[in-house]
Design a protein around this motif. Structure first.
Motif, mmCIF file in Angstrom:
data_model
loop_
_atom_site.group_PDB
_atom_site.id
_atom_site.type_symbol
_atom_site.label_atom_id
_atom_site.label_comp_id
_atom_site.label_asym_id
_atom_site.label_seq_id
_atom_site.Cartn_x
_atom_site.Cartn_y
_atom_site.Cartn_z
ATOM 1 N N ASP A 1 0.840 -1.198 0.000
ATOM 2 C CA ASP A 1 0.000 0.000 0.000
ATOM 3 C C ASP A 1 0.877 1.251 0.000
ATOM 4 O O ASP A 1 0.934 1.991 0.960
ATOM 5 C CB ASP A 1 -0.930 -0.017 1.214
ATOM 6 N N TYR A 2 1.582 1.468 -1.105
ATOM 7 C CA TYR A 2 2.515 2.590 -1.234
ATOM 8 C C TYR A 2 2.097 3.500 -2.375
ATOM 9 O O TYR A 2 1.285 3.139 -3.231
ATOM 10 C CB TYR A 2 3.940 2.097 -1.469
ATOM 11 N N VAL A 3 2.679 4.682 -2.385
ATOM 12 C CA VAL A 3 2.492 5.642 -3.471
ATOM 13 C C VAL A 3 3.878 6.112 -3.890
ATOM 14 O O VAL A 3 4.702 6.466 -3.037
ATOM 15 C CB VAL A 3 1.648 6.851 -2.998
ATOM 16 N N SER B 1 5.880 9.008 -5.135
ATOM 17 C CA SER B 1 5.611 10.444 -5.023
ATOM 18 C C SER B 1 6.699 11.267 -5.707
ATOM 19 O O SER B 1 7.768 10.749 -6.046
ATOM 20 C CB SER B 1 5.514 10.835 -3.542
ATOM 21 N N ILE C 1 9.058 7.271 -2.234
ATOM 22 C CA ILE C 1 8.046 6.246 -2.018
ATOM 23 C C ILE C 1 7.450 6.501 -0.642
ATOM 24 O O ILE C 1 8.186 6.724 0.328
ATOM 25 C CB ILE C 1 8.655 4.833 -2.089
ATOM 26 N N HIS C 2 6.123 6.481 -0.567
ATOM 27 C CA HIS C 2 5.428 6.835 0.677
ATOM 28 C C HIS C 2 4.427 5.748 1.052
ATOM 29 O O HIS C 2 3.681 5.262 0.215
ATOM 30 C CB HIS C 2 4.703 8.170 0.491
ATOM 31 N N TRP C 3 4.432 5.392 2.339
ATOM 32 C CA TRP C 3 3.456 4.482 2.939
ATOM 33 C C TRP C 3 2.730 5.259 4.020
ATOM 34 O O TRP C 3 3.277 5.486 5.102
ATOM 35 C CB TRP C 3 4.136 3.272 3.577
ATOM 36 N N ASP C 4 1.507 5.674 3.735
ATOM 37 C CA ASP C 4 0.748 6.487 4.672
ATOM 38 C C ASP C 4 0.492 5.741 5.975
ATOM 39 O O ASP C 4 0.752 6.259 7.062
ATOM 40 C CB ASP C 4 -0.566 6.936 4.029
ATOM 41 N N ASP D 1 8.527 7.252 4.627
ATOM 42 C CA ASP D 1 8.888 7.941 3.398
ATOM 43 C C ASP D 1 10.335 7.606 3.079
ATOM 44 O O ASP D 1 11.209 7.746 3.940
ATOM 45 C CB ASP D 1 8.749 9.456 3.555
#
Length: 81
Positions: free
Chosen positions: A42-44, A46, A52-55, A60
């Protein structure tokens, strides 16, 4: 710049836009190491591929840092405080 990401049991594999694959041990990033596989997924990507970001994991990671060989600096910052 990152364009894709995958994991195996012990590594994070970052696919770079120039075609390279960068393998990074999950041990470098304790939050990812301890996360469930679905949480890791579940990453984005960015910043146009710069990070790479995992809310949900509050993680980050910069591609520049990965290429420089840097892992999670959080523990070092806490120790210095």
């Amino acid at each position: 710049m990152a364009k894709g990401l995958r994991f195996d049991d012990s590594m994070m594999w970052v696919e770079l836009m120039d075609g390279r694959q960068l393998g990074v041990p999950l041990a470098y990033f304790p939050r990812l190491l301890d996360a469930a596989p679905q949480q890791r997924g579940d990453y984005v990507i960015s910043g146009g591929g710069a990070g790479i970001h995992w809310d949900a994991l509050d993680e980050d990671i910069s591609v520049e840092g990965l290429l420089a060989g840097r892992g999670d600096l959080t523990a070092r910052h806490r120790m210095a405080a």
